[in-house]
Scaffold this motif. Sequence first.
Motif, short mmCIF file in Angstrom:
data_model
loop_
_atom_site.label_atom_id
_atom_site.label_comp_id
_atom_site.label_asym_id
_atom_site.label_seq_id
_atom_site.Cartn_x
_atom_site.Cartn_y
_atom_site.Cartn_z
N THR A 173 106.61 -48.50 -47.20
CA THR A 173 106.79 -48.61 -48.62
C THR A 173 107.03 -47.17 -49.21
O THR A 173 107.92 -46.85 -50.02
CB THR A 173 105.70 -49.30 -49.47
N THR A 174 105.85 -46.46 -49.00
CA THR A 174 106.00 -44.95 -49.80
C THR A 174 106.87 -44.09 -48.87
O THR A 174 107.57 -43.15 -49.59
CB THR A 174 104.40 -44.37 -49.38
N THR A 175 106.98 -44.37 -47.56
CA THR A 175 108.08 -43.37 -47.03
C THR A 175 109.40 -43.79 -47.42
O THR A 175 110.11 -42.84 -47.94
CB THR A 175 108.24 -44.24 -45.51
N ALA A 195 101.95 -66.30 -63.80
CA ALA A 195 101.71 -66.96 -62.66
C ALA A 195 100.66 -66.02 -61.71
O ALA A 195 99.76 -66.92 -61.12
CB ALA A 195 102.82 -67.22 -61.88
N PHE A 196 100.90 -64.95 -61.61
CA PHE A 196 100.14 -63.90 -60.58
C PHE A 196 98.72 -63.62 -60.90
O PHE A 196 97.91 -63.21 -60.40
CB PHE A 196 100.81 -62.94 -60.35
N ARG A 197 98.40 -64.47 -62.13
CA ARG A 197 97.00 -64.38 -62.76
C ARG A 197 96.29 -65.71 -62.39
O ARG A 197 95.08 -65.85 -62.50
CB ARG A 197 96.74 -64.02 -64.29
N ILE A 222 93.66 -58.49 -45.27
CA ILE A 222 93.72 -58.64 -46.70
C ILE A 222 94.99 -59.08 -47.00
O ILE A 222 94.98 -60.20 -47.83
CB ILE A 222 93.82 -57.07 -47.23
N ALA A 223 95.96 -58.65 -46.38
CA ALA A 223 97.47 -59.11 -46.88
C ALA A 223 97.96 -60.71 -46.62
O ALA A 223 98.73 -60.95 -47.42
CB ALA A 223 98.50 -58.24 -46.49
N PHE A 224 97.32 -61.17 -45.80
CA PHE A 224 97.57 -62.54 -45.04
C PHE A 224 96.74 -63.51 -45.24
O PHE A 224 96.71 -64.62 -44.40
CB PHE A 224 98.61 -62.49 -43.94
N PHE A 282 104.25 -52.39 -58.07
CA PHE A 282 103.20 -52.79 -57.08
C PHE A 282 102.79 -54.09 -57.57
O PHE A 282 101.43 -54.51 -57.03
CB PHE A 282 101.82 -51.76 -57.49
N SER A 283 103.66 -54.96 -58.17
CA SER A 283 103.30 -56.45 -58.53
C SER A 283 102.35 -56.32 -59.58
O SER A 283 101.96 -55.27 -60.33
CB SER A 283 102.96 -57.17 -57.26
N THR A 284 101.40 -57.44 -59.93
CA THR A 284 100.59 -57.58 -60.90
C THR A 284 99.73 -58.70 -60.52
O THR A 284 100.20 -59.53 -59.63
CB THR A 284 101.45 -57.76 -62.54
N GLY A 285 98.43 -58.73 -61.47
CA GLY A 285 97.75 -59.84 -60.95
C GLY A 285 96.83 -59.86 -60.21
O GLY A 285 96.26 -58.57 -59.58
N VAL A 319 85.61 -49.19 -49.55
CA VAL A 319 85.70 -48.01 -48.49
C VAL A 319 86.82 -46.86 -49.15
O VAL A 319 86.41 -45.80 -49.48
CB VAL A 319 86.33 -48.44 -47.43
N PHE A 320 87.84 -47.38 -49.93
CA PHE A 320 88.58 -46.46 -50.57
C PHE A 320 87.99 -45.66 -51.61
O PHE A 320 88.06 -44.45 -51.66
CB PHE A 320 89.78 -47.08 -51.37
N ARG A 321 87.05 -46.37 -52.38
CA ARG A 321 86.32 -45.77 -53.44
C ARG A 321 85.27 -44.51 -52.77
O ARG A 321 85.20 -43.56 -53.20
CB ARG A 321 85.37 -46.55 -54.22
N ILE A 346 96.97 -53.08 -53.25
CA ILE A 346 95.51 -52.35 -53.10
C ILE A 346 95.64 -50.86 -52.99
O ILE A 346 94.86 -50.10 -53.26
CB ILE A 346 94.71 -53.02 -51.80
N GLY A 347 96.89 -50.48 -52.64
CA GLY A 347 97.04 -48.94 -52.29
C GLY A 347 98.04 -48.33 -53.52
O GLY A 347 98.24 -47.08 -53.29
N GLU A 348 97.97 -49.04 -54.73
CA GLU A 348 98.77 -48.29 -55.73
C GLU A 348 98.28 -46.90 -56.07
O GLU A 348 99.25 -46.05 -55.91
CB GLU A 348 98.66 -49.38 -56.97
N LEU A 350 97.02 -44.58 -54.33
CA LEU A 350 97.33 -43.88 -53.28
C LEU A 350 98.61 -43.46 -53.19
O LEU A 350 99.11 -42.31 -53.05
CB LEU A 350 96.87 -44.45 -51.81
N ALA A 351 99.36 -44.94 -53.29
CA ALA A 351 100.88 -44.45 -53.15
C ALA A 351 101.52 -43.44 -54.42
O ALA A 351 102.31 -42.73 -54.26
CB ALA A 351 101.75 -45.87 -53.32
N ARG A 352 100.93 -43.69 -55.80
CA ARG A 352 101.15 -42.90 -56.73
C ARG A 352 100.77 -41.48 -56.36
O ARG A 352 101.69 -40.47 -56.69
CB ARG A 352 100.79 -43.42 -57.85
N ASP A 410 97.14 -54.38 -41.38
CA ASP A 410 97.59 -54.67 -42.86
C ASP A 410 97.93 -53.32 -43.55
O ASP A 410 98.79 -52.99 -43.98
CB ASP A 410 96.64 -55.33 -43.73
N LEU A 411 96.70 -52.37 -43.48
CA LEU A 411 96.93 -51.16 -44.04
C LEU A 411 98.46 -50.30 -43.71
O LEU A 411 99.04 -49.53 -44.38
CB LEU A 411 95.56 -50.28 -44.01
N PHE A 412 98.29 -50.30 -42.28
CA PHE A 412 99.70 -49.67 -41.66
C PHE A 412 100.80 -50.31 -42.11
O PHE A 412 101.94 -49.55 -42.64
CB PHE A 412 99.49 -49.65 -40.21
#
Length: 500
Positions: free
Chosen positions: A311-313, A97-99, A123-125, A438-441, A141-143, A446-448, A450-452, A303-305
Amino acid sequence: MSIMGFTETEPGYWLLAGVLGLLVAWLVKHLITGPKNLPPGPTGLPLLGVAWQIYKGGSDPLALFAAWSKKYGEMVSFFVGPKPIIILNSYPVIFEAFRHPDLQDRLGSRLLQEIIGLKNSGIAFSNGDVWKEQRKFTHSVFRSLGVGKKSYEDTVSAEMTQLSSVIKEKKGSPFDPSTLFMQAVSNIICSIVFGTQYTYDDEAFKEILHLVNSNVQLSGGGGTFLFLPIPGISKIPFGKMKLMTNNIRSVNAFIQSQIESHEKNRDPDNQRDFIDQYLNKLDETKDTVSSFTKLNLTGCIADLFLAGSDTTTTTLKWCILFMMANPQVQSRVQDELDHVVGRERIPRLDDIKDLPYTNAVILEVQRKGAVAPLGVPHVAAADTTIRGYTIPKGAVIVSNIFEVLNSEELWKDSGAFKPERFLTADGELIKRDELIFFSTGRRVCIGEQLARMETFLGFTSLLQRFTFKKPDNSPTLSFEGVLGISRNPVPYMTCAVVRE
Ligand code: HEM
């Protein structure tokens, strides 16, 4: 004719007649024109759908959804009011579904729209082209900053070193790690977005974190209160909504002050952070219908905040809780770190490949912690068929990540904390696709990366320096999850004893 004892001359007669008429009309409309061929699921009261069952499920909708998954299978549908909700309970069905291109929209936040004007922003909404452009730009930008890559490692390590120094000052006395972890993790987002890392006693920083944290708590399970589609919601003059409204106004004022100070102190040849790069993009954009606007800049920062701090905290909080509860696991991680990294230097990303046990522990904490148990809801942009069932346009689609991470079929003895499940007999790390923290699809986090990276560097640098212990006489450790925007451990105290 009388209805329930009321006659035509009594006002109650007309009220009841009106309510019954509405119910019949809704039922007829629902049966004739309502969506057909939905996945199976519980039937609820007309108009209300199963809202009352979810309400009764109270603080544990995850248990209710687990029961429905058992009863109805990998796809479950139900109504909340007129809105169809589809829950996806297995890895293959979420993967499929998420693809799907038509299952990528989001619910908007009426509250953010009314207060800041954010509608289909960030981004998120956001949906459609706005989402594609903002997400692609954020990735670029992340790159360019190296976020989640080795070139960003020093920034994250410096933050974790600051965290360790502050923890060391506790001298082994009990403390709640929530605020400190939040400061460390949010500071990394600050460095990406504002180009600044604050000290933990900075008053402005403390105030913003307090406001963000307070809204994370006030938003309720899955962020429900952010998404209530009630017109005038920001005008409610009391209770939760008033507090959330005031908090959002203050956070927005902080974001605007950061944008303004970046505008004043810019050097287009030296783009320090996300805001600088976005302002440059605004300068370059001549297209009047482009999605690159100040409002979308605000949306991306928010969104980034929101997505990147809590989540990571929470992941780090689960890490320490599981270490206190499993001292033998903690000391095996420390042995591995001593052997591979030693005590003279801090752990680096290059060490990951040589630390299979430590990585297995992190994976098991993430599986058991399930910090994003229901992901972020998607919305169907068009009628779509998945596994022979119809997902109607406008339906809300929820990925039951919690169910996947706790599936007895996938994880034998799934209730137990067993890092060894991720190791081969030779001690090599086993990676499993079903670990969809981190979900899939297409909308995968987008922060996977960084979070890892934050989780690995945070966890290893803490365990290299300290042994975490449950304080004497503190309450029994609980592994229940408290559902807010993320799934948190019950608040706890810990003692960080410096290792000899
Ligand atoms: C352990 C930490 C994290 C977990 C478990 C997590 C999990 C998730 C999940 C489940 C989603 C929903 C994906 C979907 O809709 O299918 C998501 C989306 C998102 N995450 Fe994360 N996340 C984490 C950390 C971060 C960080 C550090 C950032 C920022 C740097 C971030 C930024 C985002 C954004 C912006 C989205 C929305 C993506 C979109 O709608 O296209 N997340 N995350």
